[in-house]
Every structure is written in C-alpha cells, then in structure tokens.
Design a protein around this motif. Structure first.
Motif, short mmCIF file in Angstrom:
data_model
loop_
_atom_site.label_atom_id
_atom_site.label_comp_id
_atom_site.label_asym_id
_atom_site.label_seq_id
_atom_site.Cartn_x
_atom_site.Cartn_y
_atom_site.Cartn_z
N LYS A 82 114.09 35.68 0.62
CA LYS A 82 112.87 35.50 1.39
C LYS A 82 111.68 35.99 0.56
O LYS A 82 111.80 36.97 -0.18
N THR A 83 110.55 35.28 0.68
CA THR A 83 109.34 35.66 -0.03
C THR A 83 108.21 35.82 0.98
O THR A 83 107.94 34.91 1.76
N THR A 118 104.19 36.71 1.20
CA THR A 118 102.91 36.87 0.50
C THR A 118 101.89 37.37 1.50
O THR A 118 101.71 36.77 2.56
N VAL A 148 102.72 28.53 -6.48
CA VAL A 148 103.15 29.28 -5.30
C VAL A 148 103.10 28.34 -4.09
O VAL A 148 102.15 27.59 -3.92
N GLU A 159 111.44 30.36 4.53
CA GLU A 159 111.74 31.12 3.31
C GLU A 159 110.52 31.77 2.69
O GLU A 159 110.59 32.87 2.18
N ARG A 160 109.37 31.07 2.69
CA ARG A 160 108.17 31.52 1.98
C ARG A 160 107.01 31.62 2.97
O ARG A 160 106.43 30.62 3.38
N GLU A 170 102.76 39.62 -3.40
CA GLU A 170 103.94 38.81 -3.11
C GLU A 170 105.18 39.67 -3.29
O GLU A 170 105.35 40.32 -4.32
N ARG A 185 109.57 39.85 -2.66
CA ARG A 185 110.82 39.11 -2.44
C ARG A 185 111.85 40.07 -1.85
O ARG A 185 111.89 41.25 -2.18
N THR A 202 106.52 41.11 -6.73
CA THR A 202 106.54 40.17 -7.85
C THR A 202 105.16 39.71 -8.29
O THR A 202 105.03 39.12 -9.36
#
Length: 181
Positions: free
Chosen positions: A2-3, A5, A46, A102-103, A143, A145, A162
């Motif tokens: 999972k990300t 931001t 991104v 996921e993002r 960001e 992860r 990250t």
C-alpha cells in the motif's frame, strides 16, 4: 503493498477577511506551489487510485491547483474528520480506507500530517524522516509504503518513507524567504 501520499494544503491567505478558519483561501504563492507540486509528481510517474481530503476551502483550492499541474485525479472523497485532525484521527481514517485501493492521496493540514508521518515511519531512519521532523511546509508531499494487503493493518512504525518533496525543492521562489509572495 500500500502507498499513502500525504499532501499538506498550500499556503493560505491570512489577509482575506473570512469568518471561519475553514473558509480561508490560498494566496498567490500557494496556488503556484500546488500547480508546481502536481506537475512534479506527474513527471515522476506517481499515480493514485483513491483521493481523500479535508473539505476546507484551502484544501479544495490546493487540489484544484494540484490537478492543473498533475492532470485528472480520482474523484475526491471529502472527509470532515481530516480537517485539523490529530495523527491518531488520521490513522483511524487510513485504517478505514477500502482494502481494494492501493495508492491513496490524502490532503489535509498540519500538525496532523507531520505527526502522522513521524508516527508511521520508524524513528532512527535517517534522511527523509529528519527533513519531515524539521518542518513539513505547506504544499509538501510525503509518500509512504506499507508491506500490508489491507489498510486496517497499518500500524505506527510500519511505514517506509519513500519521498518527501517541498515546493522550495522544486522552485526556490516558493520557499519561505521568497519576496513578493
């Protein structure tokens, strides 16, 4: 994986006479910074499949500018809990995100966003975390992860930071000492 931001709203105007903090708009430098950061993240490749944000005026205007630089974004899910939230409240919002995404891009306010990064990223990891701890300026992006398949599994100390980008890293005229902003 999972990300998450986190985008702090851009610089707002204290000169605009509004009745409530919630209604405070961006100033000119804030609008430029939002576009610049959006353009940068697009150039870095991104992407986001979910966007959740505070409904405050300065966040809505930040997203407008960000999208001008970035391009099309997912539909915004406004969540009033994000407005001036603590890190603990923001973590609850994160843990309640749909498992299928996921993002995620979350747009909100300090000190909650900075405190959330510092809670999620283990102490002792140098570099980017130190920069966040020093200051998380307006329109900055962090960001993180997570080695998790579900947002409900996100815990303090479980993130890898990250990316941390401040507007002044992209254009010195967007920094704190810029003249005529």
């Amino acid at each position: 994986m999972k990300t998450l931001t986190l985008l702090r709203h851009a610089k707002s105007s204290w000169d605009d006479p509004v009745g409530r903090d919630f209604d405070r708009p961006l100033n000119a430098r804030g609008r430029r910074a939002a576009v610049t950061v959006g353009r940068h993240l697009r150039g870095q490749g991104v992407s986001f499949d979910y966007l959740i944000a505070s409904p405050a005026v300065r966040v809505v205007e930040t997203l407008d500018g960000f999208a001008s630089g970035y391009g099309p974004l997912p539909d915004v899910v406004e969540d009033r809990r994000i407005y001036l939230a603590s890190a603990a409240t923001l973590l609850e919002v994160v843990q309640g995100l749909p498992a299928s995404v996921e993002r995620v891009l979350m747009v909100g306010h300090n000190p909650g966003l900075e405190d959330l990064v510092l809670a999620l990223v283990p102490d002792g990891t140098e570099g980017l975390r130190d920069a966040v701890e020093e200051k998380y300026p307006t329109a900055s992006v962090a960001e993180m992860r997570f080695d998790a398949s579900d947002w409900a599994a996100v815990r303090p100390g479980g993130a890898t930071l990250t990316r941390f980008v401040r507007p002044r890293d992209l254009d010195p005229a967007l920094g704190p000492d810029a003249v005529g902003t």
